[in-house]
Design a protein around this motif. Structure first.
Motif, mmCIF file in Angstrom:
data_model
loop_
_atom_site.group_PDB
_atom_site.id
_atom_site.type_symbol
_atom_site.label_atom_id
_atom_site.label_comp_id
_atom_site.label_asym_id
_atom_site.label_seq_id
_atom_site.Cartn_x
_atom_site.Cartn_y
_atom_site.Cartn_z
ATOM 1 N N GLU A 130 0.814 -1.206 0.000
ATOM 2 C CA GLU A 130 0.000 0.000 0.000
ATOM 3 C C GLU A 130 0.855 1.267 0.000
ATOM 4 O O GLU A 130 1.791 1.420 0.783
ATOM 5 C CB GLU A 130 -0.912 0.009 1.231
ATOM 6 N N GLY A 131 0.519 2.173 -0.913
ATOM 7 C CA GLY A 131 1.199 3.460 -0.979
ATOM 8 C C GLY A 131 2.526 3.433 -1.710
ATOM 9 O O GLY A 131 3.208 4.455 -1.793
ATOM 10 N N THR A 132 2.914 2.265 -2.279
ATOM 11 C CA THR A 132 4.223 2.151 -2.927
ATOM 12 C C THR A 132 4.112 1.398 -4.252
ATOM 13 O O THR A 132 3.071 0.837 -4.584
ATOM 14 C CB THR A 132 5.218 1.389 -2.031
ATOM 15 N N TYR A 133 5.217 1.392 -4.983
ATOM 16 C CA TYR A 133 5.363 0.581 -6.185
ATOM 17 C C TYR A 133 6.291 -0.602 -5.915
ATOM 18 O O TYR A 133 6.958 -1.094 -6.819
ATOM 19 C CB TYR A 133 5.931 1.425 -7.332
ATOM 20 N N CYS A 134 6.327 -1.062 -4.691
ATOM 21 C CA CYS A 134 7.215 -2.144 -4.282
ATOM 22 C C CYS A 134 6.417 -3.417 -4.015
ATOM 23 O O CYS A 134 5.341 -3.370 -3.405
ATOM 24 C CB CYS A 134 7.975 -1.769 -3.009
ATOM 25 N N LEU A 135 6.963 -4.550 -4.447
ATOM 26 C CA LEU A 135 6.355 -5.832 -4.120
ATOM 27 C C LEU A 135 6.548 -6.123 -2.641
ATOM 28 O O LEU A 135 7.508 -5.636 -2.018
ATOM 29 C CB LEU A 135 6.994 -6.945 -4.951
ATOM 30 N N ASN A 136 5.655 -6.920 -2.073
ATOM 31 C CA ASN A 136 5.825 -7.264 -0.659
ATOM 32 C C ASN A 136 7.043 -8.173 -0.488
ATOM 33 O O ASN A 136 7.620 -8.664 -1.460
ATOM 34 C CB ASN A 136 4.557 -7.922 -0.108
ATOM 35 N N GLU A 137 7.418 -8.409 0.751
ATOM 36 C CA GLU A 137 8.641 -9.170 1.018
ATOM 37 C C GLU A 137 8.563 -10.600 0.488
ATOM 38 O O GLU A 137 9.568 -11.144 0.022
ATOM 39 C CB GLU A 137 8.933 -9.175 2.526
ATOM 40 N N THR A 138 7.399 -11.195 0.532
ATOM 41 C CA THR A 138 7.256 -12.583 0.067
ATOM 42 C C THR A 138 7.529 -12.695 -1.428
ATOM 43 O O THR A 138 8.330 -13.525 -1.875
ATOM 44 C CB THR A 138 5.849 -13.118 0.379
ATOM 45 N N LEU A 139 6.861 -11.836 -2.224
ATOM 46 C CA LEU A 139 7.075 -11.867 -3.671
ATOM 47 C C LEU A 139 8.499 -11.432 -4.028
ATOM 48 O O LEU A 139 9.121 -11.979 -4.943
ATOM 49 C CB LEU A 139 6.061 -10.976 -4.374
ATOM 50 N N SER A 140 8.998 -10.455 -3.297
ATOM 51 C CA SER A 140 10.360 -9.981 -3.558
ATOM 52 C C SER A 140 11.375 -11.095 -3.352
ATOM 53 O O SER A 140 12.319 -11.256 -4.131
ATOM 54 C CB SER A 140 10.698 -8.792 -2.655
ATOM 55 N N SER A 141 11.187 -11.872 -2.278
ATOM 56 C CA SER A 141 12.132 -12.960 -1.993
ATOM 57 C C SER A 141 12.101 -14.025 -3.091
ATOM 58 O O SER A 141 13.113 -14.665 -3.381
ATOM 59 C CB SER A 141 11.825 -13.595 -0.634
ATOM 60 N N LYS A 142 10.927 -14.205 -3.732
ATOM 61 C CA LYS A 142 10.828 -15.186 -4.822
ATOM 62 C C LYS A 142 11.616 -14.739 -6.054
ATOM 63 O O LYS A 142 12.057 -15.556 -6.857
ATOM 64 C CB LYS A 142 9.368 -15.415 -5.198
ATOM 65 N N LEU A 143 11.782 -13.421 -6.201
ATOM 66 C CA LEU A 143 12.514 -12.886 -7.350
ATOM 67 C C LEU A 143 13.998 -12.730 -7.082
ATOM 68 O O LEU A 143 14.777 -12.542 -8.017
ATOM 69 C CB LEU A 143 11.934 -11.525 -7.755
ATOM 70 N N ASP A 144 14.376 -12.808 -5.823
ATOM 71 C CA ASP A 144 15.783 -12.658 -5.476
ATOM 72 C C ASP A 144 16.582 -13.789 -6.123
ATOM 73 O O ASP A 144 16.331 -14.962 -5.891
ATOM 74 C CB ASP A 144 15.955 -12.694 -3.953
ATOM 75 N N GLY A 145 17.549 -13.411 -6.959
ATOM 76 C CA GLY A 145 18.349 -14.406 -7.658
ATOM 77 C C GLY A 145 17.853 -14.710 -9.057
ATOM 78 O O GLY A 145 18.551 -15.363 -9.838
ATOM 79 N N LYS A 146 16.640 -14.250 -9.381
ATOM 80 C CA LYS A 146 16.089 -14.500 -10.719
ATOM 81 C C LYS A 146 16.264 -13.291 -11.637
ATOM 82 O O LYS A 146 16.366 -13.431 -12.854
ATOM 83 C CB LYS A 146 14.616 -14.885 -10.622
ATOM 84 N N LEU A 147 16.248 -12.090 -11.073
ATOM 85 C CA LEU A 147 16.528 -10.884 -11.844
ATOM 86 C C LEU A 147 18.016 -10.560 -11.724
ATOM 87 O O LEU A 147 18.678 -10.980 -10.772
ATOM 88 C CB LEU A 147 15.701 -9.701 -11.320
ATOM 89 N N LEU A 148 18.529 -9.820 -12.685
ATOM 90 C CA LEU A 148 19.930 -9.395 -12.644
ATOM 91 C C LEU A 148 19.999 -7.912 -12.317
ATOM 92 O O LEU A 148 19.190 -7.116 -12.805
ATOM 93 C CB LEU A 148 20.596 -9.657 -13.997
ATOM 94 N N TRP A 149 20.981 -7.528 -11.503
ATOM 95 C CA TRP A 149 21.130 -6.118 -11.159
ATOM 96 C C TRP A 149 22.560 -5.811 -10.726
ATOM 97 O O TRP A 149 23.315 -6.688 -10.317
ATOM 98 C CB TRP A 149 20.143 -5.712 -10.066
ATOM 99 N N SER A 150 22.902 -4.532 -10.828
ATOM 100 C CA SER A 150 24.150 -4.041 -10.254
ATOM 101 C C SER A 150 23.869 -3.676 -8.802
ATOM 102 O O SER A 150 22.717 -3.636 -8.372
ATOM 103 C CB SER A 150 24.649 -2.822 -11.038
ATOM 104 N N LYS A 151 24.932 -3.408 -8.036
ATOM 105 C CA LYS A 151 24.765 -3.084 -6.615
ATOM 106 C C LYS A 151 25.476 -1.779 -6.278
ATOM 107 O O LYS A 151 26.623 -1.565 -6.681
ATOM 108 C CB LYS A 151 25.318 -4.218 -5.744
ATOM 109 N N SER A 152 24.770 -0.919 -5.563
ATOM 110 C CA SER A 152 25.298 0.399 -5.240
ATOM 111 C C SER A 152 25.238 0.652 -3.737
ATOM 112 O O SER A 152 24.207 0.404 -3.103
ATOM 113 C CB SER A 152 24.494 1.479 -5.975
ATOM 114 N N THR A 153 26.353 1.114 -3.183
ATOM 115 C CA THR A 153 26.398 1.520 -1.775
ATOM 116 C C THR A 153 26.832 2.979 -1.714
ATOM 117 O O THR A 153 27.617 3.434 -2.549
ATOM 118 C CB THR A 153 27.373 0.649 -0.967
#
Length: 453
Positions: free
Chosen positions: A247-270
């Protein structure tokens, strides 16, 4: 006579023993035995040769793998020992618990890094954030009034040599030379090998700390989400919709996000900010002295790593046709390592391609002297083919603003199970990529984006 008779009787037997007319059965058996012996000998020789060939083949394979391993890791500096002063100056750039860090009240403003706004959003003063954040997340508290703040315009680059051997080289266009205000410079060894190693080590350490938690994945909208899921062949792409955003965001919830972890490719920024370490102060001064980019207009520092098969699509650092001059006038980027293959920075409209080289600085302006975003500044980070790529990047804004140079509090939305939960932000599919961040900003909030994008 008797002995003579014995000799005569024995003579035919002796003669018979030397007779060439051998028993046919014995002759065939003897030849067969000799043939078998010869075949066994040939088989033994073949076996010996085969063992030698196998050993040579194995040796070649080991050599090739060792060479490939060397080439791969050559793209990542793995210095295990750093001088104590580098450890202290660089590794301290990443506070382990930001909420316990108190920025000095007398810090000159703005001396460096702005709020964490990565997606073409420059209207990011604290006051605007407070007004536009959803009711469930009011955003940062209003910034304390600073009577010393003065508006400063950065509308030029003035490169200066560091020494007789360290000179800026202006890169000439191969096309569109009369249509652009963009100037591009490079300098070798702008940072030392120890500084590059320290920044990579600090980045890796910080990524490891945050990677203990699955990132929450955010998109610029439902269409973008489906385009990314389709591209990465996620089977349940047609089962998700905007209803799966928290609610109020364009972010998937933690459950769906965890399912995508490792399936999408991304760079990392700190990220780290001015005043958080001796290195941040020294580097800000170094950039100002040798590029003419004023510290008051500097953004935050970002160290970004690209694994194999990851780059960043064609984009501009400034926002085209943006009337707000609080936009990214110039960019300085330093390559922290050599990349075996790929990872070039390419200005497609100008026909320029820069190959990563450890310590090499790349400097360019994105806007003209009047504060308009130059479309010729389009550039992309080519995908890494072999190895890994690390860069240090900082933006400098045309017009500064009070929030520039401060680490702002993270929004409360979306709800996160741990304060170190990272986020992945996926820009528009046709003009961006996905990137993992160690900090949160406000771009993923629906009300904020409606107001500013």
């Amino acid at each position: 006579m008797a002995s003579l008779t014995k000799r005569k009787n024995a003579s035919p037997q002796k003669s018979s023993g030397n007779n060439n007319n051998k028993n046919p059965t014995q002759t065939v058996a003897s030849k067969k035995k000799q043939k078998q012996k010869k075949l066994h000998g040939l088989a033994a020789q073949d076996m010996t040769r085969s063992k030698i060939r196998n050993k040579l083949f194995l040796a070649v394979i080991i050599y090739i793998l060792a060479g490939a391993g060397f080439l791969y890791w050559r793209g990542v500096s793995t210095s295990s020992e750093l001088p104590p002063e580098v450890e202290n100056e660089i590794l301290d750039s990443y506070p382990q618990d930001v909420k316990h860090i108190e920025m000095p009240k007398n810090l000159k403003k703005p001396s460096g890094a702005g709020p964490a706004i990565e997606e073409k959003t420059q209207m990011n003063s604290n006051e605007k954030m407070s007004k536009t954040a959803p009711k469930s997340d009011k955003g940062p508290e209003k910034q304390e009034k600073n009577d010393d703040f003065q508006v400063h315009i950065q509308n030029s680059i003035k490169p200066q040599p560091m020494s007789a051997t360290k000179q800026w080289k202006e890169i000439k266009y191969s096309k569109n030379s009369t249509a652009s205000h963009v100037r591009i410079f490079t300098m070798d060894d702008f940072l030392s090998p120890h500084e590059c190693d320290g920044l990579m080590k600090a980045h890796a350490s910080h990524v490891k700390q945050h990677s203990q938690h699955h990132p929450i994945i955010c998109f610029s909208g439902e269409t973008t989400m489906k385009e990314y899921l389709k591209h990465f062949k996620i089977s349940w792409v047609n089962k998700v919709s905007e209803n799966d955003f928290t609610e109020g965001t364009y972010c998937l919830n933690e459950t769906l996000s965890s399912k995508l972890d490792g399936k999408l490719l991304w760079s990392k920024s700190t990220s780290f900010y001015p005043g958080e370490s001796p290195f941040s102060t020294r580097y800000s001064e170094q950039v100002e002295k040798y590029t003419g980019l004023d510290q008051r207009n500097g953004g935050k520092f970002q160290v970004t790593s690209y694994p194999e098969n990851v780059g960043y699509k064609l984009h501009t650092d400034c926002t085209i046709e943006n009337p707000d001059t609080r936009d990214r006038y110039a960019t300085i980027l330093v390559y922290l390592n050599d990349v075996v293959k790929g990872g070039e920075t390419e200005f497609t409209e100008l026909g320029i391609k820069i190959k990563p080289k450890k310590g090499k600085a790349l400097l360019w302006n994105n806007m003209d002297t009047e504060g308009h975003c130059d479309v010729m500044s389009h550039h992309q980070a080519a995908s890494v083919k072999i190895g890994k790529k690390y860069i240090l990047q900082r933006w400098y804004y045309y017009q500064n603003f009070p929030a520039l140079g401060l680490r702002t509090p993270a929004p409360k939305l979306p709800l996160r199970s741990h304060e170190l939960t990272p986020r992945v932000s996926c820009d528009r599919y046709d003009s961006g990529s996905c990137r993992w961040y160690d900090e949160w900003n406000y771009d993923h909030l629906i009300d904020y984006r409606k107001m500013h994008l």
